[in-house]
Scaffold this active site. Sequence first.
Site, mmCIF file in Angstrom:
data_model
loop_
_atom_site.group_PDB
_atom_site.id
_atom_site.type_symbol
_atom_site.label_atom_id
_atom_site.label_comp_id
_atom_site.label_asym_id
_atom_site.label_seq_id
_atom_site.Cartn_x
_atom_site.Cartn_y
_atom_site.Cartn_z
ATOM 1 C CG LEU A 35 -1.885 -1.156 1.325
ATOM 2 C CD1 LEU A 35 -2.636 -1.108 2.639
ATOM 3 C CD2 LEU A 35 -2.861 -1.106 0.166
ATOM 4 C CB CYS A 36 0.250 4.636 -1.303
ATOM 5 S SG CYS A 36 0.246 4.361 -3.092
ATOM 6 N N PRO A 37 2.530 4.553 1.104
ATOM 7 C CG PRO A 37 4.155 5.782 2.276
ATOM 8 C CD PRO A 37 2.892 4.975 2.470
ATOM 9 C CG ASP B 80 -2.599 1.509 -2.926
ATOM 10 O OD1 ASP B 80 -3.647 2.011 -3.403
ATOM 11 O OD2 ASP B 80 -2.089 1.901 -1.869
ATOM 12 C CG HIS C 270 -2.063 2.542 4.289
ATOM 13 N ND1 HIS C 270 -1.376 3.487 4.982
ATOM 14 C CD2 HIS C 270 -1.156 1.762 3.694
ATOM 15 C CE1 HIS C 270 -0.100 3.271 4.822
ATOM 16 N NE2 HIS C 270 0.063 2.246 4.050
#
Lengths: 77, 347
Positions: free
Chosen positions: A12-14, A39, B43
Amino acid sequence: MKTLQVDARRLLCPMPVIRLQDSIEPLPVGTEVKIVCTDPGVINDIPAWCRINGHSILKINQQDDEFHITVRKDNDD
Amino acid sequence: MTRKAAALISGGLDSLLAAKAMQQQGIHVEGINFFTGFCVEGHTHAIRKKDKAKPKRNNALWVAEQLGIKLHIIDIVEEYKDVVINPKHGYGANLNPCLDCKIFMVSKAHQWILQKGFDFLVTGEVIGQRPMSQRKETMPIVANESGAEDLIVRPLCAKNLPPTRPELEGWIEREKMFDFSGRSRKPQMALAAEYGFDDYAQPAGGCCFLTDENYSVKLQDLWTNRGAKKYDIDDIMLLKVGRHVRPSQAFKLIIAREEGETRFLSGYRKQFQSIKTVSHAGPLALVEGATLNPEQIRQACAIVARFSKGKQADQVELSFSPANGEPQSLQVKPMPAHEIPQSWYLV
Ligand code: SF4
């Protein structure tokens, strides 16, 4: 020149941005890196990161739930 | 000679303004953003469909772009565990170790500037803004324990603090900095308007999930039931997703609440035991904890069936899959809502 492949699926980011940043850093200018992510946030974050750091987005492809993004390192400072 | 500063960029308004104030004084600024695993960034927005409408931008990247500066995102997930698990200065209202966290981040940023040949550090802190980490008494503790000493400039409240080395050396002018204090956001908003910034993020509470009460309850539950204060990155990601139901110390269920969560959780099916309804539309659930015995499998399936479209049905067919193993099919009666004690829900 060989394209470096980076697998950032399920991250997931970042985290995908961090993976890209850390893999690009040691490479010579002109190298292409292809990163595969799941993502959808990367659609915004990776181009933003490239604009900030002076690199180019060559291609963004969506294949099912995966995003394939090709980046070229344009800057070394 | 142009002096160089590294600004700690959280993505919020304060760090944006602090960095801008230094640029206004002719300083070359680059941003540092730490990724702890608990950051609120992106997220859950990316996972939950209901949040799809919200912009999924990363605020730290956005801030850097507004400022026209480079941003270095640093993964501190591993080293940060010690901060969360053993905070010397204790926790705040929830499991947020804010003071230790600040010390850790400033010390990392200090090492970074030494390595990269930068002159000083900049943070967006404002005295009195946050009860634990942004008090006048805690600032010397951060300076001291991080090793950064008088190299930390806090432009938004600099006039209320003793002069720092960059001021004494004449790299920056104290007079051009500010004297904000307390919880009011008005001075920041006025300064943002003066600098021409709008559309900035205004995080409520803190910069990370550890300030969130529900999140902290789930993290504490994880530690208690494991018998040790331990976590890995998958644990802390999964605490952000789904409905968590714990029928016993041996295991808990992470039940997707909607499609986006189902998709996200399915990425973990190789690592975890999982349950999916077959005869009726329903969520995917992961089992966190021990390998279930047949009785526990039935119980877990009955709970998951309760959250499916078949919750009123006599029998629901489900498929239970061991981690990386062959699925088995089961017929169970969904557990009635009143048989699931409130205490099983970790919210
Ligand atoms: S809110 Fe989270 S990231 Fe921010 S100082 Fe506290 S513990 Fe650190």
